[in-house]
Each structure stands twice: as C-alpha cells, then as structure tokens.
Write a protein that holds these residues in place. Structure first.
Motif, short mmCIF file in Angstrom:
data_model
loop_
_atom_site.label_atom_id
_atom_site.label_comp_id
_atom_site.label_asym_id
_atom_site.label_seq_id
_atom_site.Cartn_x
_atom_site.Cartn_y
_atom_site.Cartn_z
N ARG A 9 -23.17 -44.99 5.86
CA ARG A 9 -22.95 -44.82 7.29
C ARG A 9 -21.47 -44.90 7.62
N GLN A 10 -21.10 -44.21 8.68
CA GLN A 10 -19.73 -44.21 9.16
C GLN A 10 -19.63 -45.27 10.25
N ASN A 11 -18.59 -46.11 10.21
CA ASN A 11 -18.36 -47.12 11.23
C ASN A 11 -17.04 -46.80 11.92
N PRO A 12 -17.08 -46.03 13.01
CA PRO A 12 -15.83 -45.59 13.66
C PRO A 12 -15.05 -46.74 14.30
N LEU A 13 -15.72 -47.78 14.72
CA LEU A 13 -15.03 -48.91 15.34
C LEU A 13 -14.10 -49.61 14.35
N LEU A 14 -14.55 -49.78 13.11
CA LEU A 14 -13.74 -50.43 12.09
C LEU A 14 -13.03 -49.43 11.18
N LYS A 15 -13.15 -48.15 11.49
CA LYS A 15 -12.47 -47.07 10.76
C LYS A 15 -12.77 -47.11 9.27
N ARG A 16 -14.07 -47.16 8.95
CA ARG A 16 -14.46 -47.19 7.55
C ARG A 16 -15.84 -46.57 7.35
N ARG A 17 -16.13 -46.30 6.10
CA ARG A 17 -17.43 -45.81 5.67
C ARG A 17 -18.08 -46.94 4.89
N GLU A 18 -19.32 -47.28 5.20
CA GLU A 18 -20.03 -48.38 4.55
C GLU A 18 -21.13 -47.82 3.67
N ILE A 19 -21.12 -48.24 2.40
CA ILE A 19 -22.06 -47.68 1.43
C ILE A 19 -22.81 -48.81 0.73
N TYR A 20 -24.13 -48.78 0.84
CA TYR A 20 -24.99 -49.69 0.09
C TYR A 20 -25.58 -48.89 -1.05
N PHE A 21 -25.45 -49.39 -2.27
CA PHE A 21 -25.91 -48.61 -3.41
C PHE A 21 -26.42 -49.50 -4.52
N ARG A 22 -27.22 -48.88 -5.39
CA ARG A 22 -27.75 -49.54 -6.58
C ARG A 22 -26.97 -49.02 -7.77
N LEU A 23 -26.54 -49.93 -8.62
CA LEU A 23 -25.72 -49.62 -9.78
C LEU A 23 -26.53 -49.89 -11.04
N LYS A 24 -26.68 -48.87 -11.89
CA LYS A 24 -27.37 -49.04 -13.17
C LYS A 24 -26.33 -48.94 -14.28
N TYR A 25 -26.36 -49.92 -15.20
CA TYR A 25 -25.32 -49.98 -16.23
C TYR A 25 -25.90 -50.36 -17.59
N GLU A 26 -26.86 -49.58 -18.08
CA GLU A 26 -27.53 -49.88 -19.34
C GLU A 26 -26.59 -49.81 -20.55
N LYS A 63 -32.55 -57.29 -15.48
CA LYS A 63 -32.37 -55.84 -15.45
C LYS A 63 -30.88 -55.52 -15.59
N CYS A 64 -30.60 -54.32 -15.97
CA CYS A 64 -29.22 -53.83 -15.99
C CYS A 64 -28.97 -53.06 -14.71
N GLU A 65 -29.23 -53.72 -13.60
CA GLU A 65 -29.05 -53.14 -12.27
C GLU A 65 -28.40 -54.16 -11.36
N ALA A 66 -27.68 -53.66 -10.37
CA ALA A 66 -27.08 -54.53 -9.37
C ALA A 66 -27.13 -53.82 -8.03
N PHE A 67 -27.26 -54.61 -6.97
CA PHE A 67 -27.20 -54.08 -5.61
C PHE A 67 -25.79 -54.35 -5.11
N CYS A 68 -25.12 -53.32 -4.60
CA CYS A 68 -23.71 -53.42 -4.25
C CYS A 68 -23.44 -52.91 -2.83
N TYR A 69 -22.31 -53.35 -2.30
CA TYR A 69 -21.86 -52.93 -0.98
C TYR A 69 -20.38 -52.60 -1.06
N ALA A 70 -20.03 -51.37 -0.70
CA ALA A 70 -18.64 -50.93 -0.75
C ALA A 70 -18.21 -50.42 0.62
N LYS A 71 -16.90 -50.51 0.89
CA LYS A 71 -16.33 -50.01 2.13
C LYS A 71 -15.17 -49.09 1.77
N ILE A 72 -15.13 -47.92 2.39
CA ILE A 72 -14.03 -46.99 2.21
C ILE A 72 -13.32 -46.86 3.55
N TYR A 73 -12.09 -47.36 3.62
CA TYR A 73 -11.32 -47.33 4.86
C TYR A 73 -10.60 -46.01 5.03
N ASP A 74 -10.28 -45.67 6.29
CA ASP A 74 -9.56 -44.44 6.58
C ASP A 74 -8.12 -44.50 6.07
#
Length: 107
Positions: A9-26, A63-74
């Motif tokens: 999702r895009q968060n225009p108030l904080l000028k960033r993109r917020e990404i929730y994702f699952r990471l697999k690293y076998e 498991k070789c999985e993780a739940f992650c949260y990343a932010k990409i700022y403008d």
C-alpha cells in the motif's frame, strides 16, 4: 530467497510505500540479513537502496520462512525525518557522523 507480497500500500501522508511480505529462504538455511533483504526488495520494486527500510523479520518456528515488513520512502530526507534512530542503525549500521564512543560528550 523468494519474496511473496501479501499487502502493498501507498501511504501518502508519510511519503512511503508499505510492503508486508513472506520470505522463503530454503537454500540459505539461516535467516537472511537485513542487508540482503533490503537489496532484494530494492531490486524487486525498482527502488533506491538508501530509501528501503526493513522494519522487522519474524521467522516462523520450524520453517524456512519469515513474515516481514518493509518501507520504501520517496526520498532519503523523508526517511530520516520519520524513522527512529535505532531502526536506521539496524538497517544501515553506524551513521557517518558518529565518532568513537565517548567522543564529544561533556558532562
């Protein structure tokens, strides 16, 4: 290392993109470092590496999985204006302006 985006999702108030994702690293065996995950996210979303923050990586037990949260700022300025110092240090290490411990401190 594979990334499966669950919410983007895009968060225009904080000028960033917020990404929730699952990471697999076998192949790696151990949980990947923030630096590796930041590079993968920056490449996947065509973003500048200096504007990507990994807020958390939560591995799942057994498991070789993780739940992650990343932010990409403008911009880098937006990142430094909004993010807390300890989160910036976790992602980028010691900042350039910091000297050795104890220097510049007066009582």
């Amino acid at each position: 290392m594979e990334i499966f985006v669950e919410k983007d999702r895009q968060n225009p108030l904080l000028k960033r993109r917020e990404i929730y994702f699952r990471l697999k690293y076998e192949e790696e065996g151990a949980t990947p470092s923030r630096k590796d995950v930041r590079q993968k996210i920056a490449g996947l979303f065509n973003a500048n590496l200096d504007t990507v923050i990994i807020d958390y990586i939560k591995p799942e037990f057994g498991k070789c999985e993780a739940f992650c949260y990343a932010k990409i700022y403008d911009s880098v300025e937006d990142l430094h204006a909004i993010e807390e110092d300890h989160i910036i240090k976790r992602n980028f290490g010691k900042s350039e302006g910091e000297g050795e411990e104890g220097e510049g401190e007066e009582e």
